[in-house]
Design an enzyme around this catalytic site. Structure first.
Site, PDB file in Angstrom:
ATOM      1  N   GLY A  33      -9.752  12.143  18.460  1.00 33.90           N
ATOM      2  CA  GLY A  33      -9.762  12.578  17.064  1.00 33.90           C
ATOM      3  C   GLY A  33      -9.531  14.064  17.027  1.00 33.90           C
ATOM      4  O   GLY A  33      -9.694  14.742  18.045  1.00 33.90           O
ATOM      5  N   CYS A  64     -11.329  11.006  24.991  1.00 39.66           N
ATOM      6  CA  CYS A  64     -11.202  12.344  24.399  1.00 39.66           C
ATOM      7  C   CYS A  64     -12.339  12.615  23.394  1.00 39.66           C
ATOM      8  O   CYS A  64     -13.485  12.681  23.793  1.00 39.66           O
ATOM      9  CB  CYS A  64      -9.810  12.513  23.778  1.00 39.66           C
ATOM     10  SG  CYS A  64      -9.434  14.242  23.464  1.00 39.66           S
ATOM     11  N   TYR A  65     -12.036  12.706  22.093  1.00 35.74           N
ATOM     12  CA  TYR A  65     -13.122  12.909  21.134  1.00 35.74           C
ATOM     13  C   TYR A  65     -14.151  11.789  21.263  1.00 35.74           C
ATOM     14  O   TYR A  65     -15.361  12.023  21.173  1.00 35.74           O
ATOM     15  CB  TYR A  65     -12.559  12.955  19.705  1.00 35.74           C
ATOM     16  CG  TYR A  65     -13.628  13.061  18.637  1.00 35.74           C
ATOM     17  CD1 TYR A  65     -14.197  14.293  18.314  1.00 35.74           C
ATOM     18  CD2 TYR A  65     -14.088  11.921  17.967  1.00 35.74           C
ATOM     19  CE1 TYR A  65     -15.194  14.382  17.346  1.00 35.74           C
ATOM     20  CE2 TYR A  65     -15.086  12.004  16.998  1.00 35.74           C
ATOM     21  CZ  TYR A  65     -15.629  13.234  16.692  1.00 35.74           C
ATOM     22  OH  TYR A  65     -16.610  13.330  15.754  1.00 35.74           O
ATOM     23  N   HIS A  82      -6.351  11.237  28.325  1.00 31.36           N
ATOM     24  CA  HIS A  82      -5.755  10.127  27.569  1.00 31.36           C
ATOM     25  C   HIS A  82      -5.080   9.126  28.515  1.00 31.36           C
ATOM     26  O   HIS A  82      -3.922   9.308  28.876  1.00 31.36           O
ATOM     27  CB  HIS A  82      -4.717  10.667  26.580  1.00 31.36           C
ATOM     28  CG  HIS A  82      -5.331  11.384  25.423  1.00 31.36           C
ATOM     29  ND1 HIS A  82      -5.765  10.738  24.297  1.00 31.36           N
ATOM     30  CD2 HIS A  82      -5.618  12.699  25.242  1.00 31.36           C
ATOM     31  CE1 HIS A  82      -6.280  11.610  23.449  1.00 31.36           C
ATOM     32  NE2 HIS A  82      -6.211  12.812  23.999  1.00 31.36           N
ATOM     33  N   GLU A 101      -3.920   6.337  27.820  1.00 30.36           N
ATOM     34  CA  GLU A 101      -2.876   5.568  27.120  1.00 30.36           C
ATOM     35  C   GLU A 101      -1.510   6.243  27.157  1.00 30.36           C
ATOM     36  O   GLU A 101      -0.483   5.625  26.854  1.00 30.36           O
ATOM     37  CB  GLU A 101      -3.297   5.325  25.660  1.00 30.36           C
ATOM     38  CG  GLU A 101      -3.291   6.545  24.740  1.00 30.36           C
ATOM     39  CD  GLU A 101      -4.541   7.416  24.846  1.00 30.36           C
ATOM     40  OE1 GLU A 101      -5.274   7.308  25.847  1.00 30.36           O
ATOM     41  OE2 GLU A 101      -4.765   8.245  23.937  1.00 30.36           O
ATOM     42  N   SER A 135      16.624  -8.550   5.799  1.00 34.49           N
ATOM     43  CA  SER A 135      17.357  -7.287   5.690  1.00 34.49           C
ATOM     44  C   SER A 135      18.332  -7.122   6.850  1.00 34.49           C
ATOM     45  O   SER A 135      19.182  -6.249   6.829  1.00 34.49           O
ATOM     46  CB  SER A 135      16.368  -6.125   5.702  1.00 34.49           C
ATOM     47  OG  SER A 135      15.757  -6.041   6.976  1.00 34.49           O
ATOM     48  N   GLY A 164      17.104  -6.416   9.743  1.00 33.22           N
ATOM     49  CA  GLY A 164      16.285  -5.665  10.699  1.00 33.22           C
ATOM     50  C   GLY A 164      15.541  -6.620  11.624  1.00 33.22           C
ATOM     51  O   GLY A 164      15.543  -7.842  11.413  1.00 33.22           O
ATOM     52  N   VAL A 165      14.912  -6.060  12.638  1.00 38.71           N
ATOM     53  CA  VAL A 165      14.239  -6.888  13.642  1.00 38.71           C
ATOM     54  C   VAL A 165      13.091  -7.694  13.024  1.00 38.71           C
ATOM     55  O   VAL A 165      12.966  -8.902  13.256  1.00 38.71           O
ATOM     56  CB  VAL A 165      13.689  -6.001  14.790  1.00 38.71           C
ATOM     57  CG1 VAL A 165      12.914  -6.831  15.784  1.00 38.71           C
ATOM     58  CG2 VAL A 165      14.825  -5.251  15.473  1.00 38.71           C
ATOM     59  N   ASP A 166      12.263  -7.041  12.206  1.00 43.37           N
ATOM     60  CA  ASP A 166      11.049  -7.697  11.725  1.00 43.37           C
ATOM     61  C   ASP A 166      11.360  -8.913  10.842  1.00 43.37           C
ATOM     62  O   ASP A 166      10.837 -10.006  11.064  1.00 43.37           O
ATOM     63  CB  ASP A 166      10.171  -6.718  10.935  1.00 43.37           C
ATOM     64  CG  ASP A 166       9.838  -5.481  11.743  1.00 43.37           C
ATOM     65  OD1 ASP A 166       9.988  -5.537  12.979  1.00 43.37           O
ATOM     66  OD2 ASP A 166       9.447  -4.466  11.145  1.00 43.37           O
ATOM     67  N   LYS A 220       5.603  -3.708  17.298  1.00 43.83           N
ATOM     68  CA  LYS A 220       7.053  -3.891  17.362  1.00 43.83           C
ATOM     69  C   LYS A 220       7.519  -4.504  18.688  1.00 43.83           C
ATOM     70  O   LYS A 220       8.347  -5.413  18.702  1.00 43.83           O
ATOM     71  CB  LYS A 220       7.711  -2.518  17.172  1.00 43.83           C
ATOM     72  CG  LYS A 220       9.180  -2.571  16.924  1.00 43.83           C
ATOM     73  CD  LYS A 220       9.423  -2.953  15.492  1.00 43.83           C
ATOM     74  CE  LYS A 220      10.818  -2.729  15.035  1.00 43.83           C
ATOM     75  NZ  LYS A 220      10.893  -2.768  13.572  1.00 43.83           N
TER      76      LYS A 220
END
Ligand code: XMP
Length: 517
Positions: free
Chosen positions: A55, A82-83, A169, A171, A223, A225-227, A373
């Protein structure tokens, strides 16, 4: 069968989604929750493990997000990052102070004592740090397991209570063994079994969709698009012809893309496919408009206006489906779900829209609402959507509309489509496409003088843009080799009518954005 759950408790850090994605990559289902989720609710969710995010705050700031000390009586294995690490120490009676020298970037840590987290990690390794406070005294029951030159408690733990903390971190990919450390926390400390598997997700979702939809109809706005494409494929697998996909082609897609979408969905999937060719309508609405935000709004709004008109024709006796994904829900409106540390709204997305009052469906279906995604792409691939569509580079909702600077006209769309197709073709032929995160052509509203044969020309400038990035929050311009640039420039001027000059955008993000508008 419900999956085991890991909760990422969000304290406003910029990497909270990345943490959740990494956890999912480890085969563990994970959701992000606000830091102030009531303890009773956390307990009821029955998580197998919890991760406190970083954070932007200091634990001594009264405004900063805190945690009820009773949390630590729930007995849930917890990793503070971290935080989150400082908060764990502070809440349990340790001391946090300002660093004499804040640590930022790649830092070497040494881990000494045997810790489950560091099993198999070399004694010295590089991690990513970003902090100005540090834990100077540990709470009772904890021991230090790693340190750096400027941070005496880079990692600490109380294994008896299954409480673990890392100042760095894990990640972030710069933390060389970050993934292993997260994996150890999840599998060894918490006891996750890795039951988050995409094939299971598909089967479970298809059976849930069948149950929910019954014999009703479903309509989805596609559309290209991928989604929305993956949502369409999933719904097609579940209910076949009960699904109608309305593909609104706003005429601002890349060259031949509309035809490719139509071909894919009519050939490979069982559904009713309706294509609306609406370029003329969009260009009419966009006539004279030069402001980028205004263009985005018009394109986003008109997509749905055209869609709703088709819906009114088709009928609303069934469900409305859309390809909302997990990050859309986290980001929509307020920056992040925690409602703090929210980043300024930079561009308008049109994922979340209000339905017109005269349209009422039996309900809304969002089959991808829990997925990130990369997971959506994996599902798409498993469902048989061509790689070309599933793994295509990001393409903004407003399409070429925000790559044509100034007013959008049919001619400019055509020039940009041609130029973009040539540019992409040359990148692909050169074998460097895999190294680039996104690459496209832009049509700035600039004319310049040139000479072709014996003639003086006064024609369009094309800008080419190529970036490399992990997350699109920051990006670097790609170092395309000179010989490739030379071929691109040659081909653009020779093959695309009305192009007589090419420039290469060498701006990173920040200060630039990836798109020009
Ligand atoms: P920027 O330009 O913000 O782009 O650095 C970061 C990434 O987001 C994409 N992008 C958009 N996607 N609607 C979208 O769906 C938009 O309005 C939009 N604007 C930017 C961009 O292509 C890049 O991948």
């Amino acid at each position: 069968m419900a999956n085991q759950l890991c909760i990422v408790l969000d304290f406003g850090g910029q990497y909270n989604q990345l943490i959740a994605r990494r956890v999912r990559e480890c085969g563990v289902y994970c959701e992000i929750r606000r830091y102030d989720t009531p303890l009773s609710e956390l307990r009821a969710l029955n998580p197998t493990g919890i991760i406190f995010t970083g954070g932007p705050n200091s634990v001594y700031d009264p405004e900063s997000p805190h945690i009820d000390p009773a949390y630590f009586e729930l007995g849930i294995p917890t990793l503070g990052i971290c935080y989150g690490c400082q908060l764990m120490a502070y809440t349990l009676g340790g001391t946090v102070e300002s660093c004499e020298k804040s640590e930022y970037g790649k830092i070497e840590i040494t881990h000494g004592e045997k810790s489950l987290l560091f099993a198999g990690v070399p004694e010295r390794s590089t991690v990513w740090m970003s902090h100005t406070d540090y834990v100077s005294r540990l709470p009772e029951g904890f021991r230090t397991t790693a340190f750096s030159a400027d941070c005496p408690c880079a990692a600490f733990e109380d294994p008896a209570r299954k409480l673990y903390a890392v100042q760095f971190h894990p990640e972030v990919t710069h933390s060389v063994f970050g993934k292993e450390i997260l994996h150890h926390f999840l599998y060894v400390v918490c006891g996750f079994t890795g039951d988050w598997v995409m094939q299971d997700f598909i089967e479970q979702t298809v059976s849930k969709l069948r149950q929910q939809i019954g014999d009703k109809k479903v309509i989805l706005g596609l559309s290209g698009g991928v989604d929305s494409s993956v949502a369409a494929a999933l719904l097609s697998k579940a209910v076949g012809k009960q699904l109608t996909c309305v593909f609104v082609d706003q005429g601002l897609m890349r060259k031949d893309e509309g035809d490719f979408v139509e071909e894919t969905f009519t050939r490979l999937f069982d559904m009713n496919f309706v294509r609306v060719n609406a370029q003329a309508h969009f260009l009419e609405k966009l006539r004279g408009v030069t402001d980028p935000e205004q263009k985005r709004k018009i394109i986003g709004t008109e997509f749905y206006n055209v869609f709703w008109d088709k819906v009114r024709e088709t009928g609303t006796d069934g469900f409305f489906a859309q390809g909302t994904i997990y990050p859309d829900r986290i980001e929509s409106g307020k920056g992040d779900e925690a409602g703090h540390g929210s980043t300024a709204v930079i561009k308008t997305h049109h994922n979340m829209v209000k339905m017109p009052d005269d349209i009422a469906f039996a309900g809304t279906i969002e089959p991808l609402a829990e997925l990130f995604k990369d997971e959506v792409r994996r599902v798409g691939e498993k469902l048989g959507i061509p790689r070309e569509l599933v793994w295509r580079q990001p393409f903004p909702g407003p399409g070429l509309g925000i790559r044509i600077i100034g007013e959008i006209t049919e001619e400019k769309v055509r020039i940009l489509q041609e130029a973009d197709a040539v540019f992409r073709d040359e990148i692909e032929k050169s074998g460097i496409a895999g190294e680039l995160s996104q690459y496209f052509a832009v049509l700035p509203d600039v004319h310049s003088v040139g000479v072709m044969g014996d003639h003086r020309t006064y024609d369009h400038l094309i800008a080419i843009r190529a970036v490399t990035t992990d997350d699109f929050m920051t990006a670097d311009w790609a170092r395309i080799p000179y010989d490739v640039l030379a071929r691109i420039s040659n081909r653009l001027c020779n093959e695309v009518a009305h192009v007589n000059r090419v420039v290469f955008d060498i701006t990173s993000k920040p200060p630039g954005t990836v798109e020009w508008e």
